[in-house]
Design a protein around this motif. Sequence first.
Motif, PDB file in Angstrom:
ATOM      1  N   ARG A 254     -13.689   6.597  -5.004  1.00 37.19           N
ATOM      2  CA  ARG A 254     -13.075   7.738  -4.314  1.00 37.19           C
ATOM      3  C   ARG A 254     -12.000   7.338  -3.313  1.00 37.19           C
ATOM      4  O   ARG A 254     -11.174   8.159  -2.932  1.00 37.19           O
ATOM      5  CB  ARG A 254     -14.175   8.534  -3.583  1.00 37.19           C
ATOM      6  CG  ARG A 254     -15.140   9.241  -4.533  1.00 37.19           C
ATOM      7  CD  ARG A 254     -16.088  10.126  -3.778  1.00 37.19           C
ATOM      8  NE  ARG A 254     -17.069   9.394  -3.007  1.00 37.19           N
ATOM      9  CZ  ARG A 254     -17.428   9.682  -1.768  1.00 37.19           C
ATOM     10  NH1 ARG A 254     -16.856  10.693  -1.132  1.00 37.19           N
ATOM     11  NH2 ARG A 254     -18.350   8.969  -1.144  1.00 37.19           N
ATOM     12  N   VAL A 255     -12.026   6.098  -2.841  1.00 40.31           N
ATOM     13  CA  VAL A 255     -11.050   5.671  -1.829  1.00 40.31           C
ATOM     14  C   VAL A 255      -9.784   5.190  -2.513  1.00 40.31           C
ATOM     15  O   VAL A 255      -9.826   4.348  -3.416  1.00 40.31           O
ATOM     16  CB  VAL A 255     -11.626   4.547  -0.956  1.00 40.31           C
ATOM     17  CG1 VAL A 255     -10.556   4.010  -0.006  1.00 40.31           C
ATOM     18  CG2 VAL A 255     -12.822   5.048  -0.174  1.00 40.31           C
ATOM     19  N   GLU A 256      -8.648   5.744  -2.114  1.00 41.01           N
ATOM     20  CA  GLU A 256      -7.350   5.314  -2.638  1.00 41.01           C
ATOM     21  C   GLU A 256      -6.758   4.279  -1.688  1.00 41.01           C
ATOM     22  O   GLU A 256      -6.681   4.518  -0.476  1.00 41.01           O
ATOM     23  CB  GLU A 256      -6.405   6.508  -2.788  1.00 41.01           C
ATOM     24  CG  GLU A 256      -6.906   7.525  -3.796  1.00 41.01           C
ATOM     25  CD  GLU A 256      -5.853   8.556  -4.139  1.00 41.01           C
ATOM     26  OE1 GLU A 256      -4.654   8.237  -4.027  1.00 41.01           O
ATOM     27  OE2 GLU A 256      -6.239   9.681  -4.518  1.00 41.01           O
ATOM     28  N   THR A 257      -6.358   3.152  -2.209  1.00 37.89           N
ATOM     29  CA  THR A 257      -5.810   2.064  -1.401  1.00 37.89           C
ATOM     30  C   THR A 257      -4.363   1.796  -1.818  1.00 37.89           C
ATOM     31  O   THR A 257      -4.055   1.746  -3.010  1.00 37.89           O
ATOM     32  CB  THR A 257      -6.638   0.777  -1.597  1.00 37.89           C
ATOM     33  OG1 THR A 257      -8.002   1.051  -1.271  1.00 37.89           O
ATOM     34  CG2 THR A 257      -6.138  -0.328  -0.700  1.00 37.89           C
ATOM     35  N   CYS A 258      -3.484   1.652  -0.826  1.00 41.44           N
ATOM     36  CA  CYS A 258      -2.089   1.337  -1.131  1.00 41.44           C
ATOM     37  C   CYS A 258      -1.468   0.672   0.094  1.00 41.44           C
ATOM     38  O   CYS A 258      -2.121   0.519   1.130  1.00 41.44           O
ATOM     39  CB  CYS A 258      -1.311   2.601  -1.496  1.00 41.44           C
ATOM     40  SG  CYS A 258      -1.114   3.767  -0.135  1.00 41.44           S
ATOM     41  N   THR A 259      -0.230   0.267  -0.011  1.00 37.37           N
ATOM     42  CA  THR A 259       0.505  -0.225   1.153  1.00 37.37           C
ATOM     43  C   THR A 259       1.555   0.814   1.517  1.00 37.37           C
ATOM     44  O   THR A 259       2.121   1.481   0.646  1.00 37.37           O
ATOM     45  CB  THR A 259       1.193  -1.572   0.867  1.00 37.37           C
ATOM     46  OG1 THR A 259       2.048  -1.418  -0.266  1.00 37.37           O
ATOM     47  CG2 THR A 259       0.172  -2.650   0.594  1.00 37.37           C
TER      48      THR A 259
ATOM     49  N   VAL B 165      -7.355   5.835   1.936  1.00 37.99           N
ATOM     50  CA  VAL B 165      -7.429   7.291   2.069  1.00 37.99           C
ATOM     51  C   VAL B 165      -8.618   7.806   1.280  1.00 37.99           C
ATOM     52  O   VAL B 165      -8.773   7.491   0.097  1.00 37.99           O
ATOM     53  CB  VAL B 165      -6.138   7.959   1.569  1.00 37.99           C
ATOM     54  CG1 VAL B 165      -6.199   9.467   1.823  1.00 37.99           C
ATOM     55  CG2 VAL B 165      -4.912   7.364   2.255  1.00 37.99           C
ATOM     56  N   LEU B 166      -9.456   8.600   1.940  1.00 45.12           N
ATOM     57  CA  LEU B 166     -10.634   9.169   1.293  1.00 45.12           C
ATOM     58  C   LEU B 166     -10.646  10.686   1.492  1.00 45.12           C
ATOM     59  O   LEU B 166     -11.059  11.178   2.543  1.00 45.12           O
ATOM     60  CB  LEU B 166     -11.918   8.565   1.885  1.00 45.12           C
ATOM     61  CG  LEU B 166     -13.234   9.161   1.377  1.00 45.12           C
ATOM     62  CD1 LEU B 166     -13.357   9.027  -0.128  1.00 45.12           C
ATOM     63  CD2 LEU B 166     -14.420   8.509   2.078  1.00 45.12           C
TER      64      LEU B 166
ATOM     65  N   ASP C 159      -1.964  -7.693  10.096  1.00 39.67           N
ATOM     66  CA  ASP C 159      -3.176  -7.135   9.458  1.00 39.67           C
ATOM     67  C   ASP C 159      -3.369  -5.669   9.829  1.00 39.67           C
ATOM     68  O   ASP C 159      -4.507  -5.217  10.034  1.00 39.67           O
ATOM     69  CB  ASP C 159      -4.416  -7.945   9.840  1.00 39.67           C
ATOM     70  CG  ASP C 159      -4.407  -9.333   9.231  1.00 39.67           C
ATOM     71  OD1 ASP C 159      -4.063  -9.454   8.042  1.00 39.67           O
ATOM     72  OD2 ASP C 159      -4.715 -10.301   9.948  1.00 39.67           O
ATOM     73  N   LEU C 160      -2.276  -4.934   9.922  1.00 44.99           N
ATOM     74  CA  LEU C 160      -2.354  -3.504  10.258  1.00 44.99           C
ATOM     75  C   LEU C 160      -3.000  -2.735   9.112  1.00 44.99           C
ATOM     76  O   LEU C 160      -2.528  -2.776   7.971  1.00 44.99           O
ATOM     77  CB  LEU C 160      -0.947  -2.958  10.530  1.00 44.99           C
ATOM     78  CG  LEU C 160      -0.836  -1.444  10.745  1.00 44.99           C
ATOM     79  CD1 LEU C 160      -1.625  -1.009  11.984  1.00 44.99           C
ATOM     80  CD2 LEU C 160       0.639  -1.037  10.880  1.00 44.99           C
ATOM     81  N   THR C 161      -4.091  -2.041   9.427  1.00 45.35           N
ATOM     82  CA  THR C 161      -4.811  -1.228   8.441  1.00 45.35           C
ATOM     83  C   THR C 161      -5.082   0.140   9.054  1.00 45.35           C
ATOM     84  O   THR C 161      -5.475   0.234  10.226  1.00 45.35           O
ATOM     85  CB  THR C 161      -6.148  -1.885   8.050  1.00 45.35           C
ATOM     86  OG1 THR C 161      -5.906  -3.183   7.507  1.00 45.35           O
ATOM     87  CG2 THR C 161      -6.890  -1.053   7.016  1.00 45.35           C
ATOM     88  N   ILE C 162      -4.868   1.198   8.281  1.00 49.48           N
ATOM     89  CA  ILE C 162      -5.140   2.558   8.758  1.00 49.48           C
ATOM     90  C   ILE C 162      -5.955   3.287   7.687  1.00 49.48           C
ATOM     91  O   ILE C 162      -5.640   3.212   6.489  1.00 49.48           O
ATOM     92  CB  ILE C 162      -3.844   3.333   9.059  1.00 49.48           C
ATOM     93  CG1 ILE C 162      -2.941   2.524  10.003  1.00 49.48           C
ATOM     94  CG2 ILE C 162      -4.177   4.684   9.707  1.00 49.48           C
ATOM     95  CD1 ILE C 162      -1.616   3.187  10.315  1.00 49.48           C
TER      96      ILE C 162
END
Length: 435
Positions: free
Chosen positions: A22-27, A35-36, A204-207
């Motif tokens: 369900r979680v979409e991961t991108c840069t 994004v969930l 390592d910025l992650t949001i």
Amino acid sequence: MPDRTAARLMQTTTRLKPLAERVETCTAGAARLLVLPTPVRSIVSFRGSFKTYPDFAAGTDLVQDLAVQLLDKGTRRRDRFAIAEVLENRGVELDFHTDGLWVRFSGRALRDDLPEVIPILTEQLREPLFDPGEFEKAKAHLAASLERSRESTAAQASAALARRLYPRAHPNYRPDPADDLARLAALTVDDVRAFHARHFGANDLTIVFVGDVDPGTVEALVREGPGAWTPAAVQAPFAERGRAASPGRTVVPMPDKENVDVRMGHPLPVRRQDPAFIPLYVANYILGGNFSARLMSTVRDEMGLTYGIYSTLYGVTTEYEGHWQVDVTLSRENVERGVEATLAEVRRFVEAGVTREELDEKKTTITGRFKVDLATTGGLAANLLRNAERGFDVGYLDRFPGEVEALTLAQVNEAVQAYFDPGRFHIALAGSLPD
């Protein structure tokens, strides 16, 4: 949150597909984005973090604390009151805090307000005003916090143990509050500006966004906002292991205190990703993880020597090692008796190991708490971010309860025998000790 609501949300969570599906991961520029979308209406929770690498040996983590306190006190484009008007009129929450190598931020907003909120967040991170008047207020606030630490037996005992276990350059080291106060007095707003310029960036910025969120919309907002940040060039080295010092005792005399706080512990050569971590985590929970744990049942309930006694795996991360720690608060009259009783119970725990009944009970407690933590958008965002910081794939959050349930009695007791050794305990005491 009421228990019924948490239980209902947990049931809903359990029925959904695995997070990995369900979680979409991108840069999005320099940012990693997770994004969930969830069934909740209109609300979006978000969490983010980046590394700053303060120089712990030089004490610049104190400058980092000040810089983070000033992030919500205005930017070079608008003052704090203009920002507050935008956020408060929309019921938006934005918070910043620091934890060792990391600066983290969190927020909660209506979906339709994100196009106004993310640019403000970007300004606060990249273009803080660092107003001299606000700097002096932040400095006074931090000084007051350090003064409270000087008067806290718990804080003094924990810091004294950390100084026994770690070198100055380790993120888990804790300076004497008096030393931090002296350093703080010498800092200027220019020191904070220089630290921000050298250490804040998209390292390592992650949001993470969770809730009523469209992945394409937030990807565009982050790409134009925090994702356009460049990584900082300065990365100070840090110590990854504890000190190889012989066990010993530190006493911090504090007059006119009713209680004595005692901390016992030794370095733990384990990181969060090591196979031994989960068996040790469960074993420690059996010893002192909650009110039904062994230490609480014996030293508190049966012997009546304390109101509070716990144990923890402290400061264990994927990047540096932490330690095993036992905390107990004792009256002046019961200090030595309480220390001996605690050590005796820990020795029995290590020598005899855990029982099958204890293991089964704590497996249920740990996995149940984990699922409840994932029952809200804020809890999901926090866990997804923590998991990403560790470098784990999203599927680890789906696998974690199964890994706990699959633990055998032999695995847990072998880990206890291999890593826990009360004979290596350093001990720190703070308070009014008997003459």
